[in-house]
Write a protein that holds these residues in place. Structure first.
Motif, PDB file in Angstrom:
ATOM      1  N   HIS B  69       0.827  -1.205   0.000  1.00  0.00           N
ATOM      2  CA  HIS B  69       0.000   0.000   0.000  1.00  0.00           C
ATOM      3  C   HIS B  69       0.863   1.257   0.000  1.00  0.00           C
ATOM      4  CE1 HIS B  69      -3.707  -2.159   0.374  1.00  0.00           C
ATOM      5  NE2 HIS B  69      -3.303  -2.808   1.441  1.00  0.00           N
ATOM      6  N   GLY B  70       0.252   2.332  -0.451  1.00  0.00           N
ATOM      7  CA  GLY B  70       0.893   3.632  -0.404  1.00  0.00           C
ATOM      8  C   GLY B  70      -0.091   4.632   0.162  1.00  0.00           C
ATOM      9  N   ILE B  72      -2.135   8.283   0.385  1.00  0.00           N
ATOM     10  CA  ILE B  72      -2.819   9.060  -0.664  1.00  0.00           C
ATOM     11  C   ILE B  72      -1.987  10.284  -1.083  1.00  0.00           C
ATOM     12  CG2 ILE B  72      -4.239  10.677   0.708  1.00  0.00           C
ATOM     13  CD1 ILE B  72      -5.754   8.417  -1.910  1.00  0.00           C
ATOM     14  N   CYS B 105      -0.217   2.573  -4.354  1.00  0.00           N
ATOM     15  CA  CYS B 105      -1.010   3.759  -4.673  1.00  0.00           C
ATOM     16  C   CYS B 105      -0.185   5.039  -4.567  1.00  0.00           C
ATOM     17  CB  CYS B 105      -2.202   3.856  -3.718  1.00  0.00           C
ATOM     18  SG  CYS B 105      -3.451   2.600  -4.043  1.00  0.00           S
ATOM     19  N   LYS B 109       3.170  10.166  -7.316  1.00  0.00           N
ATOM     20  CA  LYS B 109       2.610  11.517  -7.128  1.00  0.00           C
ATOM     21  C   LYS B 109       3.706  12.428  -6.592  1.00  0.00           C
ATOM     22  CE  LYS B 109      -1.743  12.060  -5.443  1.00  0.00           C
ATOM     23  NZ  LYS B 109      -2.827  12.177  -4.435  1.00  0.00           N
ATOM     24  N   ASP B 128      -1.819   8.047  -8.955  1.00  0.00           N
ATOM     25  CA  ASP B 128      -2.996   8.069  -8.093  1.00  0.00           C
ATOM     26  C   ASP B 128      -3.226   6.639  -7.594  1.00  0.00           C
ATOM     27  OD1 ASP B 128      -5.644  10.445  -8.318  1.00  0.00           O
ATOM     28  OD2 ASP B 128      -5.630   8.715  -6.954  1.00  0.00           O
ATOM     29  N   VAL B 129      -4.391   6.373  -7.038  1.00  0.00           N
ATOM     30  CA  VAL B 129      -4.641   5.032  -6.508  1.00  0.00           C
ATOM     31  C   VAL B 129      -4.554   3.990  -7.613  1.00  0.00           C
ATOM     32  CG1 VAL B 129      -6.033   5.825  -4.561  1.00  0.00           C
ATOM     33  CG2 VAL B 129      -7.153   5.369  -6.751  1.00  0.00           C
ATOM     34  N   PHE B 130      -4.073   2.815  -7.267  1.00  0.00           N
ATOM     35  CA  PHE B 130      -4.067   1.673  -8.178  1.00  0.00           C
ATOM     36  C   PHE B 130      -5.314   0.857  -7.825  1.00  0.00           C
ATOM     37  CE2 PHE B 130      -2.293  -1.377 -11.040  1.00  0.00           C
ATOM     38  CZ  PHE B 130      -2.669  -2.620 -10.548  1.00  0.00           C
ATOM     39  N   ILE B 131      -6.076   0.529  -8.850  1.00  0.00           N
ATOM     40  CA  ILE B 131      -7.369  -0.121  -8.602  1.00  0.00           C
ATOM     41  C   ILE B 131      -7.397  -1.502  -9.250  1.00  0.00           C
ATOM     42  CG2 ILE B 131      -9.861   0.022  -9.091  1.00  0.00           C
ATOM     43  CD1 ILE B 131      -9.540   3.087  -9.163  1.00  0.00           C
ATOM     44  N   MET B 208      -2.685   6.418 -15.089  1.00  0.00           N
ATOM     45  CA  MET B 208      -1.927   6.853 -13.912  1.00  0.00           C
ATOM     46  C   MET B 208      -0.474   6.351 -13.902  1.00  0.00           C
ATOM     47  SD  MET B 208      -3.949   8.795 -12.520  1.00  0.00           S
ATOM     48  CE  MET B 208      -5.622   9.135 -13.063  1.00  0.00           C
TER      49      MET B 208
END
Lengths: 64, 219
Positions: B69-70, B72, B105, B109, B128-131, B208
């Motif tokens: 995880h990263g 925001i 994520c 940025k 940005d977020v990875f989905i 992204m």
């Protein structure tokens, strides 16, 4: 990011057709099912705003 | 086999909840490829992911793959149990002189540029977020999950391309090409129920995916 009411309604309608077995991993939090995604969008949370952005990006791609 | 010229790869594979479990399982193909190429692979799986900094400080790696995880803000990447691994205050210095791919994520940025300003050769990540989507009925068998496969295979292509000798720009292009191929397949086929959701995530992730640093860098 400000969300237009139309965009929100559109995304909420689209989320209703999401299959029940599908879950989304987004933004460091996993396991959003259809109902929880609908709630995030309704409440315009950070996750909700990302979901709206994702839907709008996709829909705009068809305009090109 | 010439050990002296063997590329050195470090990969973190935290595995403490669903997202990291999927990334961990789907990263196995990257580890397997690295091993077939006789690379020196340091596969930091589970809690070992949290030792990444001490590995990075002790030896130079050609390629570092960070799963996890990263935040925001795009200033931190986490390991197992979301223990902070890399941040924009101190940890980023450990990535000097290496090529990095962060499947986290928002890493591109802010952290990506900070790393490259400090000597990271190139940093590939998401702005940005990875989905990704997954089938809740397949959570114990991620590699059989058709939804996750559509997204994680193109995401893995960055690592695969780098390890096959592509430069950063080429590897990213091939990943985007794979994203596009999956997108077209999903848009033209009704075979996967809910395919439009996966298609949206593919388009988002593709948009992204970004590079900081030297686009011509290769290992």
């Amino acid at each position: 990011m400000s969300i237009s009411l139309d965009a929100k309604k559109l995304v909420l309608a689209r989320l209703e057709s999401m299959p029940e077995n599908l879950k989304m991993s987004i933004g460091g939090v996993d396991g959003f099912d259809k109902q929880s995604l609908i709630q995030e969008v309704q409440n315009e949370t950070e996750i909700g705003k990302k979901i709206i952005s994702m839907h709008l990006m996709y829909l705009r791609s068809f305009k090109k | 086999m010439d050990y002296l010229s063997s590329k050195k790869i470090l990969i973190t594979r935290p595995n403490h909840e669903i997202t990291t479990h999927y990334l961990c399982e789907w990263s196995q193909e990257i580890v397997d490829l690295a091993l077939t190429k006789n690379f020196d692979v340091h596969d930091l799986k589970g809690t070992k992911a949290n030792d990444a900094i001490s590995y990075l400080e002790k030896q130079k790696y050609d390629f570092v793959i960070l799963n996890g995880h990263g935040n925001i803000e795009g200033t931190e990447i986490y390991g197992h149990d979301n223990e902070k691994l890399i941040d924009s205050k101190e940890g980023y210095k450990s990535l000097r002189n290496t090529l990095v791919y962060a499947l986290s994520c928002c890493a591109s940025k802010s952290l990506g540029k900070k790393c490259c300003d400090n000597g990271t050769r190139a940093f590939i990540g998401y702005q940005d977020v990875f989905i990704f989507y997954y089938d809740k009925n397949m959570a114990s068998r991620p590699l059989k999950d058709e939804y996750a496969k559509r997204i994680l295979k193109p995401a893995n292509q960055v690592s695969i391309g780098i390890m096959k000798g592509n430069n950063v720009s080429e590897a990213v292009e091939k990943s985007k090409d794979l994203f596009k191929q999956e997108l077209l397949k999903l848009q033209s086929s009704e075979s996967l129920i809910g395919s439009e959701n996966v298609a949206m995530a593919l388009m988002w992730n593709m948009a992204m995916l970004a590079v900081s640093g030297d686009e011509k860098a290769q290992i």
